[in-house]
Design a protein around this motif. Sequence first.
Motif, PDB file in Angstrom:
ATOM      1  N   VAL A  91       0.810  -1.246   0.098  1.00 26.75           N
ATOM      2  CA  VAL A  91       0.040  -0.083   0.052  1.00 26.75           C
ATOM      3  C   VAL A  91       1.004   1.330   0.066  1.00 26.75           C
ATOM      4  N   ALA A  92       2.056   1.189   0.779  1.00 29.59           N
ATOM      5  CA  ALA A  92       2.946   2.213   0.746  1.00 29.59           C
ATOM      6  C   ALA A  92       3.674   2.205  -0.250  1.00 29.59           C
ATOM      7  N   ILE A  93       4.145   1.235  -1.063  1.00 31.25           N
ATOM      8  CA  ILE A  93       4.811   1.404  -2.278  1.00 31.25           C
ATOM      9  C   ILE A  93       3.845   2.015  -3.637  1.00 31.25           C
ATOM     10  N   ARG A  94       2.360   1.654  -3.613  1.00 28.33           N
ATOM     11  CA  ARG A  94       1.436   2.321  -4.360  1.00 28.33           C
ATOM     12  C   ARG A  94       1.441   3.676  -4.436  1.00 28.33           C
ATOM     13  N   GLU A  95       1.590   4.170  -3.107  1.00 25.53           N
ATOM     14  CA  GLU A  95       1.290   5.562  -2.821  1.00 25.53           C
ATOM     15  C   GLU A  95       2.656   6.341  -3.198  1.00 25.53           C
ATOM     16  N   GLY A  96       3.804   5.612  -3.505  1.00 28.71           N
ATOM     17  CA  GLY A  96       4.811   6.392  -4.128  1.00 28.71           C
ATOM     18  C   GLY A  96       5.846   6.831  -3.173  1.00 28.71           C
ATOM     19  N   VAL A  97       6.000   6.221  -1.753  1.00 25.76           N
ATOM     20  CA  VAL A  97       6.940   6.699  -0.824  1.00 25.76           C
ATOM     21  C   VAL A  97       8.422   6.306  -1.222  1.00 25.76           C
ATOM     22  N   GLU A  98       9.307   6.963  -0.541  1.00 28.01           N
ATOM     23  CA  GLU A  98      10.596   6.457  -0.980  1.00 28.01           C
ATOM     24  C   GLU A  98      11.116   5.499   0.102  1.00 28.01           C
ATOM     25  N   LEU A  99      10.927   5.635   1.189  1.00 35.95           N
ATOM     26  CA  LEU A  99      11.376   5.002   2.329  1.00 35.95           C
ATOM     27  C   LEU A  99      10.093   4.260   2.932  1.00 35.95           C
ATOM     28  N   ILE A 100      10.137   2.914   3.360  1.00 31.46           N
ATOM     29  CA  ILE A 100       9.137   2.543   4.200  1.00 31.46           C
ATOM     30  C   ILE A 100       9.740   1.651   5.527  1.00 31.46           C
ATOM     31  N   LEU A 101       9.254   2.189   6.708  1.00 26.81           N
ATOM     32  CA  LEU A 101       9.527   1.582   7.872  1.00 26.81           C
ATOM     33  C   LEU A 101       8.501   0.170   8.031  1.00 26.81           C
ATOM     34  N   ALA A 102       8.762  -0.782   8.059  1.00 23.90           N
ATOM     35  CA  ALA A 102       7.794  -1.995   8.379  1.00 23.90           C
ATOM     36  C   ALA A 102       7.959  -2.534   9.681  1.00 23.90           C
ATOM     37  N   VAL A 103       6.950  -2.225  10.491  1.00 29.69           N
ATOM     38  CA  VAL A 103       7.274  -3.056  11.657  1.00 29.69           C
ATOM     39  C   VAL A 103       6.330  -4.275  11.619  1.00 29.69           C
ATOM     40  N   GLY A 104       6.844  -5.311  11.616  1.00 34.26           N
ATOM     41  CA  GLY A 104       6.114  -6.706  11.282  1.00 34.26           C
ATOM     42  C   GLY A 104       6.126  -7.564  12.620  1.00 34.26           C
ATOM     43  N   PHE A 105       5.377  -8.499  12.606  1.00 34.57           N
ATOM     44  CA  PHE A 105       5.386  -9.532  13.715  1.00 34.57           C
ATOM     45  C   PHE A 105       5.009 -10.909  13.297  1.00 34.57           C
TER      46      PHE A 105
END
Lengths: 290, 286
Positions: free
Chosen positions: B183-197
């Motif tokens: 979803v973040a990729i589609r919105e075109g951001v340059e950096l993604i902090l992904a908090v996963g569990f």
Amino acid sequence: MEMNPLEAGTGRKKVALVIGSGGAKCAAALGLWQVLQEEGIQISMAVGSSGGSIYAAAISLGFDLHTTEELTLSLWTRDLMEGYATNLRRAMTGEARFNESSGLIDDGPLTERLRQAFGAASFNDARIPLYIVSTDFYTGESVVHDDGPVLDALRASIAIPMIIPPWQVGDRLLVDGAVSDPLPVDVAIKEGAQVILAMGFELPIRKRMRSYTAVTTHLNSLYMNNILKSTFAFHNLAHHAEVVLLLPELDPAIGAFSAEQFPTVIAEGARSAREQLPYLRRLLSTQPVD
Amino acid sequence: MNQPQNNRLALVIGSGAVKCAAALGVWKVLNRVGIEVDLLVGCSGGSLFATTMALGYSVDECIELTQRLWNRSITRKRDTRSFLKALLPQVFKFDERFGMFDDHAMLKNLRAVFGESTFTETVVPLYLVATDFHTGEPVVLDRGTLVDALRASISVPFIWRPWRVGERLLIDGAVSNPLPVDVAIREGVELILAVGFETPAPRRIKSISRFVFHLNSVMTNNLYRANFAFHNLAHHAEIITVMPDFTQQVTLFDTYLIPYVIQQGEHAMEQQLPYLQRLLGEIHSS
């Protein structure tokens, strides 16, 4: 790393047949098998997960088409579900205990039928290398079987959660391969296949759910379909092997016990294979790039 | 608010029930060093935290709201009718809107905190992920009331009943997209902090509902790994993963562990901070 992409001496590419999970619909693989035989296309390995593992095993052990069709008809009969409703009620009320090795049907008859069909065959007896995928019940990791009795691997691979009890092999408790790897193209890639014929099935999705188990079955299907899409997307992107995906178009209403539908299922498997034949021939005739 | 002014950094908070509170630890570190987030994405439990952050609450307010939203009250009352429906499906007219717990308390908590607020009121663009109960497809929610979207996104199968939004019956986003970096990729951001569990698996299974729950956890984990592997490979956005370590088991109902969970999130973020700062510096200078 192999230096020569062609199989030594034969000059032909390594073709893998991968048959994914899909319950009784996996019989469509027999149609595909028929087409490959007619066309004289030889395969170098067979890989199966869940329902698909039965056909991968039959093909690699050299069963003929007729025997395998008979096996399909005698395996999935309605009486396997005997006691299911009662067992479910007793499990829900806590009257009967339900733990990690439980299932809602008595697996005796099913295991016995598999035993009759596959007897004491081991992976060493396979004419074409065979790989069967199941899932570690605790960790959820996929487990690839390529050693020991075929029966154990099959029984583990088809252990539909909640319905068919998980199966112990060595010190591992195993369930349905579809829980981790519904269409195990990755196994074929790891084993060095250059062309992969992957027959996959999306699980049917229900409109109405009238019982607790209908909801659990539906949710399992959603999960397995999503895992199928994601794992396939990843492996297709990450690797260079050519993957020819065959998705037979089958009536979603075909269930495990629709014996009268098997001829249609097999015919559709053959049709979907013929559709890809020109592409497959082209792949087989060209030299691999790397 | 749906138009980001700046498309630099997204914070994606995946599914993980109580463990999602680790995102508050991440938030704390980002606030402390003055890094602003331009987009928030949440799935399942992660939705609650993404939403409080998107509304512009301070870290302390977010912690306080979490305690009001997620406490023992939401699991106190069993849904007797659902249980009877499962047991005697014909008599009690079983249908797919089934959940073990009565959801009134949860709805009350959600309404007390978010009222009638809609997505247009967030100060940072917010996207929440749920799953279409019938098709299994992920559904990205970015309009309407926050309560509706949250209630849908956290409908853990068998625990809380599915939630209808418009035409669609929705359940837990974890069933289709446990860590929605796409979803973040589609919105075109340059950096993604992904908090996963990863979802823990109980070692002992003593009932059929535990069995079902265990399998759902296992499949969520497999989907999480496969999805993430694909998006990480397929896209060019830089993804920084923040995966807090929990030495203690944290299950769905261990809300008393929230302070510990936040602390672990803080540690995990601190470890990635130099890398994040370097990447942000590079973007800034280019």
